[in-house]
Design an enzyme around this catalytic site. Structure first.
Site, mmCIF file in Angstrom:
data_model
loop_
_atom_site.group_PDB
_atom_site.id
_atom_site.type_symbol
_atom_site.label_atom_id
_atom_site.label_comp_id
_atom_site.label_asym_id
_atom_site.label_seq_id
_atom_site.Cartn_x
_atom_site.Cartn_y
_atom_site.Cartn_z
ATOM 1 N N GLU A 185 2.489 -0.775 4.555
ATOM 2 C CA GLU A 185 2.030 0.510 4.193
ATOM 3 C C GLU A 185 3.198 1.221 4.209
ATOM 4 O O GLU A 185 4.068 1.180 4.875
ATOM 5 C CB GLU A 185 1.325 1.192 5.419
ATOM 6 C CG GLU A 185 -0.170 1.012 5.438
ATOM 7 C CD GLU A 185 -1.013 1.816 4.393
ATOM 8 O OE1 GLU A 185 -0.428 2.515 3.507
ATOM 9 O OE2 GLU A 185 -2.266 1.488 4.382
ATOM 10 N N HIS A 208 0.854 -1.056 0.036
ATOM 11 C CA HIS A 208 -0.153 0.059 0.017
ATOM 12 C C HIS A 208 0.865 1.432 -0.045
ATOM 13 O O HIS A 208 1.969 1.248 0.461
ATOM 14 C CB HIS A 208 -0.850 0.298 1.334
ATOM 15 C CG HIS A 208 -1.493 -1.091 1.544
ATOM 16 N ND1 HIS A 208 -2.841 -0.937 1.418
ATOM 17 C CD2 HIS A 208 -1.501 -2.395 2.373
ATOM 18 C CE1 HIS A 208 -3.751 -2.325 1.780
ATOM 19 N NE2 HIS A 208 -2.579 -2.880 2.273
ATOM 20 N N TYR A 209 0.512 2.430 -0.555
ATOM 21 C CA TYR A 209 0.896 3.651 -0.082
ATOM 22 C C TYR A 209 -0.052 4.228 0.877
ATOM 23 O O TYR A 209 -1.303 3.989 1.006
ATOM 24 C CB TYR A 209 1.053 4.764 -1.034
ATOM 25 C CG TYR A 209 0.100 5.165 -1.901
ATOM 26 C CD1 TYR A 209 -1.218 5.543 -1.381
ATOM 27 C CD2 TYR A 209 0.091 5.191 -3.536
ATOM 28 C CE1 TYR A 209 -2.227 6.183 -2.514
ATOM 29 C CE2 TYR A 209 -0.750 5.691 -4.061
ATOM 30 C CZ TYR A 209 -2.107 6.178 -3.420
ATOM 31 O OH TYR A 209 -2.901 6.595 -4.597
ATOM 32 N N THR A 210 0.515 5.234 1.809
ATOM 33 C CA THR A 210 -0.519 5.918 2.961
ATOM 34 C C THR A 210 -1.267 6.976 2.339
ATOM 35 O O THR A 210 -2.601 6.963 2.723
ATOM 36 C CB THR A 210 0.498 6.513 3.906
ATOM 37 O OG1 THR A 210 1.078 7.452 3.239
ATOM 38 C CG2 THR A 210 1.275 5.465 4.675
HETATM 39 ZN ZN LIG Z 1 -4.032 0.474 0.744
#
Ligand SMILES: [Zn+2]
Length: 257
Positions: free
Chosen positions: A102, A37-39
């Protein structure tokens, strides 16, 4: 910020920053997917605090700062709340099956700045450690957008999946060159669309074989491009997209057996 009595599961983690947002893994006792993910927030520290705030009801197992520092938020044997509604290979409870990382980055809303070198180096080290310890198959190292197309865009088309693959993490083939050949696009119907949907479903994407290139199919094609053909992300199933998908299916490590 070190919490001395809580040990990190990965030697790559440099601190433990506990989040209360987790539960029991359901059904499957061990994770067999890794979701990146990215934040999507301008400030990494704020993003970390959000993931540790009980009011947010979101979390991840690991958090990687821009400078490469890695914090563990949730123990790996617990179900962190990072993926939400989604599906992969017929499985809807992604959180029970996965470990989530993340990566601090402002995301598309913040102009999608490149991931710093120090950060990517540590993401690779962390991902390698996780897939080795849990024997996670390369084709089950995925983007949040892969398991939730249409709803999520992270970690985005600037995430260097090819570099991860070169370091032994994830499944990748060199994208087929982009040409001006005609594309399948919104509203098209018939056998080529059915074949496209069948191939995407076979790879693992949650897609209904409607035979029509509808909004949901376009979203899955877009998610596919973000991960596997990032030079052009437009939701159109062009010859390069189709060839890249075919090559991925043919080279799946699990397809050999
Ligand atoms: Zn995500």
């Amino acid at each position: 910020m070190m919490t001395p009595h809580v040990r990190a599961d990965s030697p790559v983690a440099t601190e433990v920053f506990p989040s209360p947002n987790h539960g029991e893994r359901r059904g499957s006792p061990r994770p067999d997917m890794l979701i990146l993910h990215y934040t999507g927030m301008p400030d990494a520290r704020q993003a970390l605090e959000w993931l540790c705030n009980p009011a947010s009801e979101v979390s991840a197992h690991y958090f990687v700062f821009e400078n490469g520092d890695v914090a563990q938020l949730v123990p790996e044997d617990r179900r962190a709340w990072h993926a939400g509604a989604g599906s992969w290979d017929g499985e809807a409870d992604i959180n029970s099956r996965s470990i989530g990382i993340e990566i601090a980055n402002p995301g598309h809303d913040g102009g999608l700045p490149p991931f710093p070198e120090a950060q990517i180096a540590r993401v690779i080290a962390l991902a390698r450690d996780i897939v080795d310890r849990w024997s996670i198959a390369p084709e089950r190292v995925l983007a949040h957008s892969d398991v939730a197309p249409g709803r999520k865009q992270d970690p985005g088309e600037r995430f260097p999946w090819a570099r991860l693959h070169a370091a032994g993490v994830g499944h990748w083939v060199d994208p087929a060159p982009i040409s001006d050949a005609p594309s399948l696009s919104r509203g098209d119907q018939g056998r080529p669309v059915d074949e496209l949907q069948t191939m995407l479903a076979s790879y693992g994407y949650g897609i209904t074989r409607s035979g029509a290139l509808d909004e949901a199919t376009e979203a899955v094609v877009t998610a596919f491009q973000r991960h596997f053909r990032p030079a052009r992300v437009d939701g159109r199933a062009d010859a390069s997209t189709l060839a890249t998908l075919r090559n991925l299916l043919a080279s799946r490590p699990s397809a050999a057996g």
